[in-house]
Design an enzyme around this catalytic site. Structure first.
Site, PDB file in Angstrom:
ATOM      1  N   LYS A  72       0.838  -1.193   0.000  1.00  0.00           N
ATOM      2  CA  LYS A  72       0.000   0.000   0.000  1.00  0.00           C
ATOM      3  C   LYS A  72       0.879   1.252   0.000  1.00  0.00           C
ATOM      4  O   LYS A  72       2.082   1.181   0.261  1.00  0.00           O
ATOM      5  CB  LYS A  72      -0.921  -0.003   1.217  1.00  0.00           C
ATOM      6  CG  LYS A  72      -0.200   0.067   2.550  1.00  0.00           C
ATOM      7  CD  LYS A  72      -1.188   0.035   3.704  1.00  0.00           C
ATOM      8  CE  LYS A  72      -0.458   0.119   5.043  1.00  0.00           C
ATOM      9  NZ  LYS A  72      -1.406   0.145   6.176  1.00  0.00           N
ATOM     10  N   CYS A  81      14.413  25.195   1.355  1.00  0.00           N
ATOM     11  CA  CYS A  81      13.495  25.842   0.419  1.00  0.00           C
ATOM     12  C   CYS A  81      12.583  24.801  -0.229  1.00  0.00           C
ATOM     13  O   CYS A  81      12.712  23.600   0.018  1.00  0.00           O
ATOM     14  CB  CYS A  81      14.282  26.597  -0.649  1.00  0.00           C
ATOM     15  SG  CYS A  81      15.500  27.755   0.023  1.00  0.00           S
ATOM     16  N   ARG A 136       0.980 -10.867   7.276  1.00  0.00           N
ATOM     17  CA  ARG A 136       1.068  -9.676   6.418  1.00  0.00           C
ATOM     18  C   ARG A 136       2.400  -8.989   6.672  1.00  0.00           C
ATOM     19  O   ARG A 136       2.667  -8.509   7.775  1.00  0.00           O
ATOM     20  CB  ARG A 136      -0.096  -8.723   6.694  1.00  0.00           C
ATOM     21  CG  ARG A 136      -1.464  -9.337   6.452  1.00  0.00           C
ATOM     22  CD  ARG A 136      -2.563  -8.302   6.582  1.00  0.00           C
ATOM     23  NE  ARG A 136      -2.564  -7.639   7.881  1.00  0.00           N
ATOM     24  CZ  ARG A 136      -3.174  -8.110   8.965  1.00  0.00           C
ATOM     25  NH1 ARG A 136      -3.836  -9.263   8.914  1.00  0.00           N
ATOM     26  NH2 ARG A 136      -3.133  -7.439  10.109  1.00  0.00           N
ATOM     27  N   TYR A 145      16.035  31.825   3.288  1.00  0.00           N
ATOM     28  CA  TYR A 145      14.927  32.668   3.720  1.00  0.00           C
ATOM     29  C   TYR A 145      15.076  33.086   5.180  1.00  0.00           C
ATOM     30  O   TYR A 145      15.403  32.268   6.042  1.00  0.00           O
ATOM     31  CB  TYR A 145      13.592  31.938   3.546  1.00  0.00           C
ATOM     32  CG  TYR A 145      13.149  31.790   2.110  1.00  0.00           C
ATOM     33  CD1 TYR A 145      12.709  32.897   1.389  1.00  0.00           C
ATOM     34  CD2 TYR A 145      13.160  30.559   1.482  1.00  0.00           C
ATOM     35  CE1 TYR A 145      12.292  32.769   0.073  1.00  0.00           C
ATOM     36  CE2 TYR A 145      12.747  30.411   0.165  1.00  0.00           C
ATOM     37  CZ  TYR A 145      12.314  31.530  -0.537  1.00  0.00           C
ATOM     38  OH  TYR A 145      11.907  31.410  -1.836  1.00  0.00           O
ATOM     39  N   ARG A 150     -10.299   0.819  14.169  1.00  0.00           N
ATOM     40  CA  ARG A 150     -10.447   1.516  12.886  1.00  0.00           C
ATOM     41  C   ARG A 150     -11.729   1.045  12.207  1.00  0.00           C
ATOM     42  O   ARG A 150     -12.776   1.664  12.334  1.00  0.00           O
ATOM     43  CB  ARG A 150      -9.201   1.280  12.012  1.00  0.00           C
ATOM     44  CG  ARG A 150      -7.928   1.862  12.627  1.00  0.00           C
ATOM     45  CD  ARG A 150      -6.756   1.848  11.696  1.00  0.00           C
ATOM     46  NE  ARG A 150      -6.342   0.518  11.293  1.00  0.00           N
ATOM     47  CZ  ARG A 150      -5.147   0.243  10.766  1.00  0.00           C
ATOM     48  NH1 ARG A 150      -4.259   1.204  10.592  1.00  0.00           N
ATOM     49  NH2 ARG A 150      -4.818  -0.983  10.420  1.00  0.00           N
ATOM     50  N   ASP A 176      12.593  23.746  -3.281  1.00  0.00           N
ATOM     51  CA  ASP A 176      13.269  22.885  -4.253  1.00  0.00           C
ATOM     52  C   ASP A 176      14.761  22.726  -3.999  1.00  0.00           C
ATOM     53  O   ASP A 176      15.417  21.968  -4.713  1.00  0.00           O
ATOM     54  CB  ASP A 176      13.092  23.450  -5.671  1.00  0.00           C
ATOM     55  CG  ASP A 176      11.680  23.918  -5.938  1.00  0.00           C
ATOM     56  OD1 ASP A 176      10.784  23.068  -5.940  1.00  0.00           O
ATOM     57  OD2 ASP A 176      11.469  25.137  -6.107  1.00  0.00           O
ATOM     58  N   HIS A 191      -6.143  -7.010  13.147  1.00  0.00           N
ATOM     59  CA  HIS A 191      -4.881  -6.266  13.170  1.00  0.00           C
ATOM     60  C   HIS A 191      -4.495  -6.012  14.620  1.00  0.00           C
ATOM     61  O   HIS A 191      -5.293  -5.495  15.405  1.00  0.00           O
ATOM     62  CB  HIS A 191      -5.028  -4.932  12.424  1.00  0.00           C
ATOM     63  CG  HIS A 191      -3.712  -4.229  12.226  1.00  0.00           C
ATOM     64  ND1 HIS A 191      -2.919  -4.477  11.128  1.00  0.00           N
ATOM     65  CD2 HIS A 191      -3.058  -3.305  12.962  1.00  0.00           C
ATOM     66  CE1 HIS A 191      -1.830  -3.733  11.209  1.00  0.00           C
ATOM     67  NE2 HIS A 191      -1.886  -3.008  12.321  1.00  0.00           N
TER      68      HIS A 191
END
Length: 390
Positions: free
Chosen positions: A42, A314, A222, A268, A139, A316, A169
């Protein structure tokens, strides 16, 4: 772009598929022969890349795949994965025909959901389901034996629906204390015993339970975080029965190197002031890539030396303080090995005060994934490339 990289920026993730396979094989070697492995892929295989990880897990001995949502299962089908696929999360009842056509197994987590799904399931369709039992995770899932028995009755009276499995679970299997785990296991066994007939696939164990509790292995386990070479928690990490091989690493290259004079500021807000003349390198990765601003001060590896990120990260780009002049194009490792030095996923998780699961998941899809497998080429996107030697 060059012949080694079919992408146009010098930042990438490397996923070692041999490590994925080794982790799956290590778990499989500890299981009885009649216990199967369900590989959890997932969230784009926890950020590693669903298709390549699914293929590696299946080749290493997994017999089924699990995802969170129907969209993820459909994506794998469209990429050519034909193995059994289980959707662990809640699907919309009106989508059951699509799931049936694609031979995708859905989770029944509520009696009312099953009634609505049955009402829209077309004649001639065959829908395979696993029933989710909530024994304490809180859940989704069936919470009483009465509701479970009603679900079983509906399934058994409709030939279009196959009761293929039942599961729960464990919420605390990654903790050293086992009181709550024992309670959940007991409640799950009681739920199973209330059925008139046991479905072919009973499973409860996540990664932590799979490697710690033989009595909770049932018909399948799992395998999630352990498959990626990461411990389910820091608490049980010293108690793991075998070493894990971390599959995820993150790399970039210096795009610009300069001398910054004493008193000059970086990034910045001017929050970093050079205490003396120093070399500063820029790397093309930032918070839009999932390398978030809170990682300011985190060290990276350049020529095997730990170098701190300075100034605000920043969108990027980020800046690092270098020990000396280095050439643009020099490899930077943000997670992984470089010249006998190592930055682990756990180290980044500790810096961010979170769990290791979150780190590969947060590295965004705009960072290319490069796949490494012994005896084969590195593959990224749809290209096949020669091995990168750095």
């Amino acid at each position: 772009m060059n012949e080694q990289n079919p992408f146009f920026r010098d930042t990438w993730v490397e996923v070692n598929l041999d490590h994925i396979a080794a982790n799956v094989s290590a778990v499989k070697g500890r299981l009885p022969k009649n216990v199967a492995i369900i590989a959890v892929v997932k969230a784009n295989a926890y950020g590693h890349g669903d298709l390549r990880v699914a293929e590696a897990a299946l080749q290493a001995g997994a017999s089924m795949l699990a995802v969170a949502f129907l969209d993820e299962a459909l994506s794998l089908r469209r990429k050519g994965i034909s193995a059994p696929l289980l959707v662990l999360g809640a699907s919309r009842p009106e989508d059951v025909n699509l799931a049936a056509r694609e031979e995708i197994i859905l989770t029944v987590f509520q009696f009312d959901w099953l009634i609505r799904a049955k009402a829209v399931l077309e004649e001639g369709m065959n829908l395979s389901v696993h029933v989710k039992v909530d024994t304490g995770m809180g859940r989704i899932g069936v919470r009483t034996t009465e509701e479970l028995m009603r679900i079983e009755e509906i399934i058994h009276t409709d030939s279009r629906i196959q009761f293929a499995g039942i599961y729960t679970h464990f919420a605390t299997a990654d903790e050293l204390g086992d009181h709550y785990f024992r309670k959940q296991l007991h409640d799950f066994e009681n739920m199973i015993s209330s059925l008139s007939s046991r479905p072919p696939c009973v499973h409860g164990s996540n990664s932590a339970a799979a490697i710690r509790y033989e009595e909770a292995q049932f018909d399948a386990v799992r395998l999630g975080i352990v498959m990626y070479g990461l411990s389910p928690s820091q608490e049980i990490k010293p108690h793991l029965p075998f070493p894990l091989k971390e599959a995820f690493s993150l790399h970039s290259r210096l795009s610009y190197v300069k001398v910054v004079k004493k008193g000059e500021k970086i990034s910045y807000g001017g929050t970093y002031t050079a205490p003396e003349d120093e070399w500063i390198g820029t790397i093309p990765i930032g918070y839009a890539d999932g390398w978030i601003r809170k990682l300011r001060g985190q060290e990276v590896l350049v020529n095997g030396v730990r170098c701190p990120i300075v100034g605000r990260i920043c969108m990027d780009q980020s800046m690092v303080r270098l020990p000396n002049e280095m050439k643009p194009g020099t490899k930077v490792t943000l997670i992984g090995n470089q010249q006998n030095n190592l930055i682990t996923v756990d180290e980044i998780a500790d810096k961010l005060e979170t769990i290791n699961y979150e780190i590969p998941c947060q590295i965004s899809s705009r960072v290319p994934r490069v796949y490494i497998k012994a005896g084969q080429n590195i593959a990224t996107m749809n290209a096949i490339l020669p091995q990168v030697n750095d």
